[in-house]
Design a protein around this motif. Sequence first.
Motif, PDB file in Angstrom:
ATOM      1  N   ALA A 172      -0.814  36.342  24.744  1.00  0.00           N
ATOM      2  CA  ALA A 172      -0.385  35.291  25.465  1.00  0.00           C
ATOM      3  C   ALA A 172      -1.518  34.972  26.587  1.00  0.00           C
ATOM      4  O   ALA A 172      -1.907  33.838  26.870  1.00  0.00           O
ATOM      5  N   SER A 173      -1.677  36.125  27.287  1.00  0.00           N
ATOM      6  CA  SER A 173      -2.701  35.770  28.643  1.00  0.00           C
ATOM      7  C   SER A 173      -4.035  35.451  28.010  1.00  0.00           C
ATOM      8  O   SER A 173      -4.590  34.481  28.762  1.00  0.00           O
ATOM      9  N   PHE A 174      -4.274  36.092  27.048  1.00  0.00           N
ATOM     10  CA  PHE A 174      -5.862  35.578  26.484  1.00  0.00           C
ATOM     11  C   PHE A 174      -5.889  34.122  26.117  1.00  0.00           C
ATOM     12  O   PHE A 174      -6.825  33.414  26.053  1.00  0.00           O
ATOM     13  N   ALA A 175      -4.707  33.821  25.679  1.00  0.00           N
ATOM     14  CA  ALA A 175      -4.747  32.406  25.059  1.00  0.00           C
ATOM     15  C   ALA A 175      -4.833  31.349  26.207  1.00  0.00           C
ATOM     16  O   ALA A 175      -5.532  30.520  26.098  1.00  0.00           O
ATOM     17  N   VAL A 176      -4.275  31.816  27.323  1.00  0.00           N
ATOM     18  CA  VAL A 176      -4.421  30.974  28.340  1.00  0.00           C
ATOM     19  C   VAL A 176      -5.553  31.020  28.929  1.00  0.00           C
ATOM     20  O   VAL A 176      -5.982  29.975  29.197  1.00  0.00           O
ATOM     21  N   ALA A 177      -6.162  32.062  29.064  1.00  0.00           N
ATOM     22  CA  ALA A 177      -7.491  32.330  29.669  1.00  0.00           C
ATOM     23  C   ALA A 177      -8.643  31.517  28.832  1.00  0.00           C
ATOM     24  O   ALA A 177      -9.472  30.900  29.355  1.00  0.00           O
ATOM     25  N   THR A 178      -8.616  31.544  27.607  1.00  0.00           N
ATOM     26  CA  THR A 178      -9.478  30.894  26.779  1.00  0.00           C
ATOM     27  C   THR A 178      -9.341  29.367  26.571  1.00  0.00           C
ATOM     28  O   THR A 178     -10.344  28.654  26.449  1.00  0.00           O
ATOM     29  N   GLU A 179      -8.063  28.998  26.854  1.00  0.00           N
ATOM     30  CA  GLU A 179      -7.623  27.664  27.100  1.00  0.00           C
ATOM     31  C   GLU A 179      -8.438  26.942  28.224  1.00  0.00           C
ATOM     32  O   GLU A 179      -8.975  25.877  28.297  1.00  0.00           O
ATOM     33  N   GLN A 180      -8.435  27.889  29.295  1.00  0.00           N
ATOM     34  CA  GLN A 180      -8.924  27.225  30.459  1.00  0.00           C
ATOM     35  C   GLN A 180     -10.582  27.170  30.353  1.00  0.00           C
ATOM     36  O   GLN A 180     -11.147  26.404  31.163  1.00  0.00           O
ATOM     37  N   VAL A 181     -10.955  28.179  29.844  1.00  0.00           N
ATOM     38  CA  VAL A 181     -12.441  28.201  29.508  1.00  0.00           C
ATOM     39  C   VAL A 181     -12.757  26.930  28.487  1.00  0.00           C
ATOM     40  O   VAL A 181     -13.955  26.218  28.807  1.00  0.00           O
ATOM     41  N   ASP A 182     -12.196  26.603  27.420  1.00  0.00           N
ATOM     42  CA  ASP A 182     -12.352  25.478  26.836  1.00  0.00           C
ATOM     43  C   ASP A 182     -12.329  24.180  27.386  1.00  0.00           C
ATOM     44  O   ASP A 182     -12.744  23.110  26.911  1.00  0.00           O
ATOM     45  N   SER A 183     -11.308  24.155  28.511  1.00  0.00           N
ATOM     46  CA  SER A 183     -11.193  22.897  29.236  1.00  0.00           C
ATOM     47  C   SER A 183     -12.102  22.378  29.921  1.00  0.00           C
ATOM     48  O   SER A 183     -13.038  22.838  30.611  1.00  0.00           O
TER      49      SER A 183
END
Length: 155
Positions: free
Chosen positions: A144-155
């Motif tokens: 879950a934390s990795f998903a949030v972190a990678t979504e922030q990078v993709d934004s």
Amino acid sequence: MSTREPVDDAVRELMLLMPRLVGRIKRLPPPEQLRSQDLAPRHLSLLSVLLLDGPQTVKELAEKLGIAATTASLLVNDLSRKGVLERHEDDADRRRRIIDISAASRPAVSQWLSPGARAWREAVAPLTAAQRRTVIDTLLAYEASFAVATEQVDS
């Protein structure tokens, strides 16, 4: 004296471990019978549920996989067209369809997924139920934390 936090040592060890685990898993080729099926990781999860828990409805598969029923249905349709899965009427309710691994594919699916199941079983068998839950919860929290972190990078 080191200014590192104790958690940093664990993070370092895990950061080195995860790529090795993923690499090892990726190197496990599907059996010959399944190689032409172009199976993806999402298929592995669905096949694992059916292999370990037995026949399921699409709704049950979706719940166990944590995906939408429409997504589960698409996966089932894809694997059914490839002959990996089969659908049967539920004897108790003819409107329901039960999904299972086809008899022809079951030995190959079992051969492919068994090393992972065996390795997990050996790894968690010595743990208490609470320790096993902690391992699972930790991996879920990481995901879950990795998903949030990678979504922030993709934004």
